[in-house]
Structures are given as structure tokens and as C-alpha cells.
Scaffold this motif. Sequence first.
Motif, PDB file in Angstrom:
ATOM      1  N   ASN A  36       0.872  -1.561  -0.268  1.00 43.60           N
ATOM      2  CA  ASN A  36       0.144   0.300  -0.075  1.00 43.60           C
ATOM      3  C   ASN A  36       0.710   1.060  -0.109  1.00 43.60           C
ATOM      4  OD1 ASN A  36      -2.459   1.642  -0.006  1.00 43.60           O
ATOM      5  ND2 ASN A  36      -2.183   1.787   2.797  1.00 43.60           N
ATOM      6  N   ALA A  37       2.304   1.270   0.520  1.00 47.36           N
ATOM      7  CA  ALA A  37       2.937   2.577   0.589  1.00 47.36           C
ATOM      8  C   ALA A  37       3.911   2.705  -0.672  1.00 47.36           C
ATOM      9  CB  ALA A  37       3.946   2.469   1.452  1.00 47.36           C
ATOM     10  N   ILE A  39       2.376   2.273  -3.571  1.00 46.59           N
ATOM     11  CA  ILE A  39       1.602   2.606  -3.929  1.00 46.59           C
ATOM     12  C   ILE A  39       1.581   3.831  -4.322  1.00 46.59           C
ATOM     13  CG2 ILE A  39      -0.974   2.328  -4.931  1.00 46.59           C
ATOM     14  CD1 ILE A  39       0.223  -0.507  -6.029  1.00 46.59           C
ATOM     15  N   ASP A  40       0.787   4.477  -2.512  1.00 47.29           N
ATOM     16  CA  ASP A  40       0.975   5.577  -2.309  1.00 47.29           C
ATOM     17  C   ASP A  40       2.505   6.320  -3.190  1.00 47.29           C
ATOM     18  OD1 ASP A  40      -1.124   5.180  -1.467  1.00 47.29           O
ATOM     19  OD2 ASP A  40      -1.149   5.245   0.867  1.00 47.29           O
ATOM     20  N   TYR A  41       3.634   5.889  -2.914  1.00 50.91           N
ATOM     21  CA  TYR A  41       4.626   6.828  -3.630  1.00 50.91           C
ATOM     22  C   TYR A  41       4.784   6.336  -5.074  1.00 50.91           C
ATOM     23  CZ  TYR A  41       6.839   5.914   2.324  1.00 50.91           C
ATOM     24  OH  TYR A  41       6.492   5.814   3.105  1.00 50.91           O
ATOM     25  N   SER A  42       4.282   5.122  -5.129  1.00 51.04           N
ATOM     26  CA  SER A  42       4.525   6.182  -6.695  1.00 51.04           C
ATOM     27  C   SER A  42       3.434   6.841  -7.302  1.00 51.04           C
ATOM     28  CB  SER A  42       4.035   4.520  -7.757  1.00 51.04           C
ATOM     29  OG  SER A  42       3.231   4.487  -7.506  1.00 51.04           O
ATOM     30  N   GLN A  43       2.404   7.191  -6.665  1.00 47.38           N
ATOM     31  CA  GLN A  43       1.418   7.915  -7.052  1.00 47.38           C
ATOM     32  C   GLN A  43       1.702   9.213  -6.386  1.00 47.38           C
ATOM     33  OE1 GLN A  43      -2.032   6.299  -5.473  1.00 47.38           O
ATOM     34  NE2 GLN A  43      -1.865   4.652  -7.248  1.00 47.38           N
ATOM     35  N   ILE A  45       2.014  10.115  -3.515  1.00 47.60           N
ATOM     36  CA  ILE A  45       1.146  10.818  -2.171  1.00 47.60           C
ATOM     37  C   ILE A  45       2.614  10.321  -0.779  1.00 47.60           C
ATOM     38  CG2 ILE A  45      -1.032   9.849  -0.573  1.00 47.60           C
ATOM     39  CD1 ILE A  45      -1.826   8.689  -3.144  1.00 47.60           C
ATOM     40  N   PHE A  46       2.892  10.953  -0.053  1.00 43.83           N
ATOM     41  CA  PHE A  46       3.824  10.421   0.573  1.00 43.83           C
ATOM     42  C   PHE A  46       2.395  11.518   2.142  1.00 43.83           C
ATOM     43  CE2 PHE A  46       6.744  10.702  -2.477  1.00 43.83           C
ATOM     44  CZ  PHE A  46       7.052   9.923  -1.845  1.00 43.83           C
ATOM     45  N   HIS A  47       2.710  10.310   3.210  1.00 42.93           N
ATOM     46  CA  HIS A  47       1.957  10.664   4.533  1.00 42.93           C
ATOM     47  C   HIS A  47       3.336  10.697   5.808  1.00 42.93           C
ATOM     48  CE1 HIS A  47      -2.067   9.102   2.657  1.00 42.93           C
ATOM     49  NE2 HIS A  47      -1.043   8.440   2.229  1.00 42.93           N
ATOM     50  N   TYR A  52       1.393   3.865   8.098  1.00 43.18           N
ATOM     51  CA  TYR A  52       0.447   2.712   8.606  1.00 43.18           C
ATOM     52  C   TYR A  52       0.409   2.079   9.175  1.00 43.18           C
ATOM     53  CZ  TYR A  52       1.129   5.162   3.363  1.00 43.18           C
ATOM     54  OH  TYR A  52       1.433   5.407   2.201  1.00 43.18           O
ATOM     55  N   SER A  62       9.553   0.156   0.267  1.00 41.12           N
ATOM     56  CA  SER A  62       8.124   0.538  -0.503  1.00 41.12           C
ATOM     57  C   SER A  62       9.417   1.580  -1.305  1.00 41.12           C
ATOM     58  CB  SER A  62       7.187   1.251   0.310  1.00 41.12           C
ATOM     59  OG  SER A  62       5.835   0.352   0.751  1.00 41.12           O
TER      60      SER A  62
END
Length: 194
Positions: A36-37, A39-43, A45-47, A52, A62
Amino acid sequence: FWIFITILILVILDRTFSLLNFGFIYTDIDQLILWNAAIDYSQGIFHEPYFYGQPYNYMLESIVAVPFIWLNVPVYIALPLSTSLITLFPFVVLALILYKRKHFFWSFLCLAFPVLLPLEFSFLTSISRGNVQALLFLPLLFIPLLNPQKKHSVLFLMIGSGLCFIANTSSVVFILPVFIYVYSFHYKSIKFYL
């Protein structure tokens, strides 16, 4: 040169076997979180850290998997692949350094080391769990090993040790012997302690 290439091919074949028969097949909740991380990083999106729910994992595997995801590699392949690359990274770097310094036997032994370890090592280091994150920074500790008497070696030791320890506290098993070795060259110097 050909011996080095042959051993490298053997290491790649060994890791491919582990990935095809274990890393790409089995999963657990830790892998799903890392997927999940990734996929987010590839888009982009860095939380915030620990978003997580893993207060012990910085999701470095990731981040390394992002280029694979951009190349449309499925996430269940991209993450074990990135974990394996991180695992093999310090062995290959040290082998190249030793080869360049004409320490051929030690270079070949270092490169072959992942194959010589038990099968469990290959399995453990082909699944993404945050276990291998410190290995990403481990090559920074090779600099002090090569020139322990140089003052800049202490700086690299401190930076490399800090990054390794932050990435995974278990890295102390790598840090401590290097620290003791470098310390043996500088323990009389007041600058070492500042």
C-alpha cells in the motif's frame, strides 16, 4: 574478471530461485502494508512517518520499489524484488571495492556470501518486512573500514551508524564491530570524542 561475473550470475540465480519459490508466492499483513505504501509513493502521496500503523518501519523498501511500479511491475513482485536488491547491495558494493583494491579472494568470497548462507536467509530477505532497511546504508560503514586512520572516516562512521541504527536497531551487530575497529585508531584523540 570472469570469476567475479560468474559468481555474480550465481548470486542472481540463487536469489531468483528464492523469489520464484517463496518471495513472489507467500505474503502476510506486513507485505500488504508495504504494498500500500509503495502504491502511494509511486503516485506521489507521502504521509507522515508511521501513517501505515507500523511504528518500527520506515517503508524504505516501498520507496525502492517505486521505479518498478512505474514500470508496471505488479506490486507483489516489485516489493520482494526491492527487498532482494537492498539485501544484495552491501555484498556487491564491498565485493567491488575489494576487487578494485586487488583483493580478489576476499572480493569473490564477499560476493558469494549470500549464496553460502542458509536457505532461510534467502527466504527471510526476499519478503518485505523492514528487516533489511539498514543494509541500504551499510556501505557507508565500508568507508571507515578502508581508511580507519583518516579523520573523515570518523564522520562517515557516525553518519552511517546513525542511518543504519535509525533504519533498523538490529544493525548494531554491524555497527559495533566497525565502531570498535575505527575506535582503536582514534581513542587517544580528543577530536574523536567531540
